[in-house]
Scaffold this motif. Structure first.
Motif, PDB file in Angstrom:
ATOM      1  N   TRP A 107       0.827  -1.191   0.000  1.00 45.96           N
ATOM      2  CA  TRP A 107       0.000   0.000   0.000  1.00 45.96           C
ATOM      3  C   TRP A 107       0.869   1.251   0.000  1.00 45.96           C
ATOM      4  CZ3 TRP A 107      -4.634  -0.996   3.853  1.00 45.96           C
ATOM      5  CH2 TRP A 107      -5.573  -1.823   3.220  1.00 45.96           C
ATOM      6  N   THR A 110      -2.373   4.212   1.170  1.00 49.03           N
ATOM      7  CA  THR A 110      -3.566   3.765   1.881  1.00 49.03           C
ATOM      8  C   THR A 110      -3.257   3.216   3.267  1.00 49.03           C
ATOM      9  OG1 THR A 110      -4.530   3.135  -0.250  1.00 49.03           O
ATOM     10  CG2 THR A 110      -5.550   2.196   1.729  1.00 49.03           C
ATOM     11  N   TYR A 129     -11.245   3.406   5.993  1.00 46.07           N
ATOM     12  CA  TYR A 129     -10.269   3.265   4.903  1.00 46.07           C
ATOM     13  C   TYR A 129      -9.924   4.644   4.363  1.00 46.07           C
ATOM     14  CZ  TYR A 129      -8.791   1.542   0.206  1.00 46.07           C
ATOM     15  OH  TYR A 129      -8.137   1.272  -0.966  1.00 46.07           O
ATOM     16  N   THR A 131      -7.395   6.749   1.551  1.00 40.83           N
ATOM     17  CA  THR A 131      -6.482   6.529   0.432  1.00 40.83           C
ATOM     18  C   THR A 131      -6.248   7.810  -0.375  1.00 40.83           C
ATOM     19  OG1 THR A 131      -5.926   4.988  -1.348  1.00 40.83           O
ATOM     20  CG2 THR A 131      -8.206   5.805  -1.279  1.00 40.83           C
TER      21      THR A 131
END
Length: 227
Positions: A107, A110, A129, A131
């Motif tokens: 990642w 993120t 989450y 990102t």
């Protein structure tokens, strides 16, 4: 005019109405990105709590796209997009609620935070989450405290996670600078589900005390009425 040509003209008109109407969120986003200082009334500051909502605002900016918005046929947006109106690496991103942060080894932009007890339904676990926290060249803008491979690091609401970026996942093809935020369901086995599918995410509206569901807010930019 032939039927085919009439269909093309009609399609162009509908696209124009959907994407460039002054009443649409899309147009509002374009106008904000062109001149953020002229649209500060639409900006919600980071760490703001709207009324008695459990989550705080994870970053400063205009909430331009909502849960359920559609950008193409068959697609429904699975979170919210918050546009800071700044360059990549300038607008901080914070944890919206207490939990345990992980960042998978691959990642770049993120992180995900496990919340063992959903503040609205305490018997279930959810995940938040975050990102697009990298620049257009894939340089991560996540703070050094959370390197790739991080697992279950305890964080509290308001912990600095990184900065808004414009990494699309492909070098040289940037998005607008923003944070994408989703609330992801747990699979019942202690793992987060695939965030790319809206059915695996939750409507963020009650968590923020804002009109963040596109089915109930067709065109307006959400603002915190308690401010």
């Amino acid at each position: 005019m032939s039927v085919a040509l009439a269909g093309i003209v009609s399609g162009i008109y509908l696209l124009y109405r959907a994407y460039f109407s002054y009443t649409s969120r899309n147009r509002a986003v374009f106008e904000f990105l062109r001149n953020p200082s002229a649209h500060q009334e639409a900006v919600i500051p980071a760490l703001t709590r709207c009324g008695e909502a459990p989550f705080i605002m994870p970053t400063s900016g205009m909430i331009g796209f909502l849960w359920g918005d559609s950008f193409r046929p068959g697609h429904r947006h699975q979170g919210i997009d918050i546009f800071g109106g700044t360059a990549a690496g300038e607008t901080p991103v914070y944890a919206a609620y207490d939990g345990f942060l992980s960042r998978l080894p691959k990642w770049t932009s993120t992180v995900i935070i496990r919340i063992p007890s959903d503040p609205l339904q305490p018997e279930r676990q959810i995940w938040t989450y975050y990102t697009h926290m990298a620049d257009q060249n894939g340089r991560s803008l996540i703070v050094d405290a959370f390197p790739p491979g991080s697992t279950e690091i305890e964080v509290s609401a308001g912990t600095l996670l990184g900065y808004q970026g414009n990494y699309s996942g492909t070098v040289g093809k940037p998005t607008g600078v923003h944070l994408h935020f989703s609330i992801v369901k747990d699979d019942g086995q202690g793992r987060f589900m695939n965030e790319l599918k809206i059915e695996n995410t939750l409507d963020p509206a009650p968590y923020f005390g804002l009109r963040l569901n596109a089915g109930k807010n067709e065109a307006d930019i959400p603002v915190c009425e308690s401010e």
